[in-house]
Design an enzyme around this catalytic site. Structure first.
Site, mmCIF file in Angstrom:
data_model
loop_
_atom_site.group_PDB
_atom_site.id
_atom_site.type_symbol
_atom_site.label_atom_id
_atom_site.label_comp_id
_atom_site.label_asym_id
_atom_site.label_seq_id
_atom_site.Cartn_x
_atom_site.Cartn_y
_atom_site.Cartn_z
ATOM 1 N N ARG A 48 0.541 -1.419 0.224
ATOM 2 C CA ARG A 48 0.291 0.136 -0.215
ATOM 3 C C ARG A 48 1.083 1.483 0.232
ATOM 4 O O ARG A 48 0.014 2.086 -0.647
ATOM 5 C CB ARG A 48 -0.943 0.186 0.955
ATOM 6 N N ILE A 74 -6.982 7.439 -0.942
ATOM 7 C CA ILE A 74 -6.658 6.110 -0.773
ATOM 8 C C ILE A 74 -8.170 5.513 1.112
ATOM 9 O O ILE A 74 -7.846 6.102 1.584
ATOM 10 C CB ILE A 74 -5.209 5.847 -0.150
ATOM 11 N N SER A 75 -9.163 4.978 -0.089
ATOM 12 C CA SER A 75 -9.368 4.327 1.032
ATOM 13 C C SER A 75 -9.298 3.631 2.171
ATOM 14 O O SER A 75 -8.005 2.387 2.348
ATOM 15 C CB SER A 75 -11.097 3.312 0.250
ATOM 16 N N GLN A 76 -9.647 3.570 3.059
ATOM 17 C CA GLN A 76 -9.378 2.417 4.616
ATOM 18 C C GLN A 76 -9.106 1.223 4.398
ATOM 19 O O GLN A 76 -9.884 0.534 3.159
ATOM 20 C CB GLN A 76 -10.101 2.832 5.689
ATOM 21 N N PRO A 77 -8.236 0.247 4.223
ATOM 22 C CA PRO A 77 -7.947 -0.834 4.267
ATOM 23 C C PRO A 77 -9.270 -1.859 4.863
ATOM 24 O O PRO A 77 -9.654 -2.588 3.606
ATOM 25 C CB PRO A 77 -5.975 -1.515 4.868
#
Ligand code: SAH
Length: 226
Positions: A48, A74-77
């Site tokens: 990431r 970038i979205s939260q995992p």
């Protein structure tokens, strides 16, 4: 088993970009209810830190959204994991459409699991960077397009699965029209202060079964190209 594993060279790194940091993230995802081991394994093996600015590398494997420029994130995992597992739950989709390429991270997670990913981004500079990452990671099953994702990708429709990674008041009609009759769509829907992750599943007769999966917080789905 991933259909398209990343080459080992994609995973070189030190300190917080190390395998240990990714392993900790994988444990956290499991603790927080992610059940699909294929998805957890892919996130564990996806660098990431390649998708964010160097200044943020030490935070790459925290379970948080991070800025990627142009007012986007970038979205939260956990959200990436939940959306991916929700898309795969009823069987393996062959063709997946993503609206909102952003950093390219979600597309790269999907591309390791499904045969073909199509992704649309309205901000050209973000798309350019994402394409460079796809090349560097050696993934050749992602096609990308600079366009208003509210229009979907008509020439490649129908899609077995569609994922929106930006939130609108409703699913755009053109996008829903491009879902196969038994396809699955996962998207955040609602206002900036009150969004819900929903899943729609075609019943094969032209109707959709809709479920609410979680409360989420995404950047807005905008119109036109940036
Ligand atoms: N999936 C991304 C998340 C990016 S944030 C990732 O893994 O990093 C959402 C992205 O949706 C932003 O890059 C934003 O520019 C894009 N977006 C918003 N509205 C859009 C639209 N109508 N068409 C295409 N992309 C859009």
């Amino acid at each position: 088993m991933n259909v398209h594993p990343l080459p080992p060279s994609a995973l070189k790194g030190e300190g917080m970009t190390s395998q240990r940091a990714r392993d900790r993230l994988a444990v956290k995802l499991k603790d927080e209810g992610i059940r699909d081991q294929r998805v957890i394994d892919v996130i564990r093996n996806t660098p990431r830190h390649h998708f964010i600015d160097q200044a943020l590398h030490s935070r790459a494997y925290e379970n948080t959204a991070l800025p990627i420029g142009h007012g986007q994130t970038i979205s939260q995992p956990w959200v990436v994991a939940r959306m991916t597992e929700a898309l795969l739950e009823f069987g393996m989709p062959q063709k997946v459409l993503e609206i909102g390429t952003g950093s390219g991270y979600q597309a790269v997670v999907l591309a390791q699991l499904v045969p073909q990913v199509y992704t649309v981004e309205r901000i050209e500079e973000l798309l350019r960077q994402a394409r460079r990452r796809f090349r560097q990671l050696g993934l050749s099953n992602i096609r990308s397009r600079h366009d208003d994702g509210k229009l979907g990708w008509a020439d490649e429709a129908p899609f077995d699965a569609i994922i929106l990674t930006a939130a609108g008041d409703a699913i755009p009609h053109a996008v829903l029209d491009q879902l196969s009759p038994t396809g699955v769509l996962v998207a955040p829907v609602g206002s900036p202060s009150n969004q819900t992750l929903i899943r729609m599943r075609g019943d094969g007769q032209g109707d959709f079964v809709q479920e609410e999966l979680a409360a989420v917080s995404f950047v807005p789905l905008l119109g036109g190209i940036g």
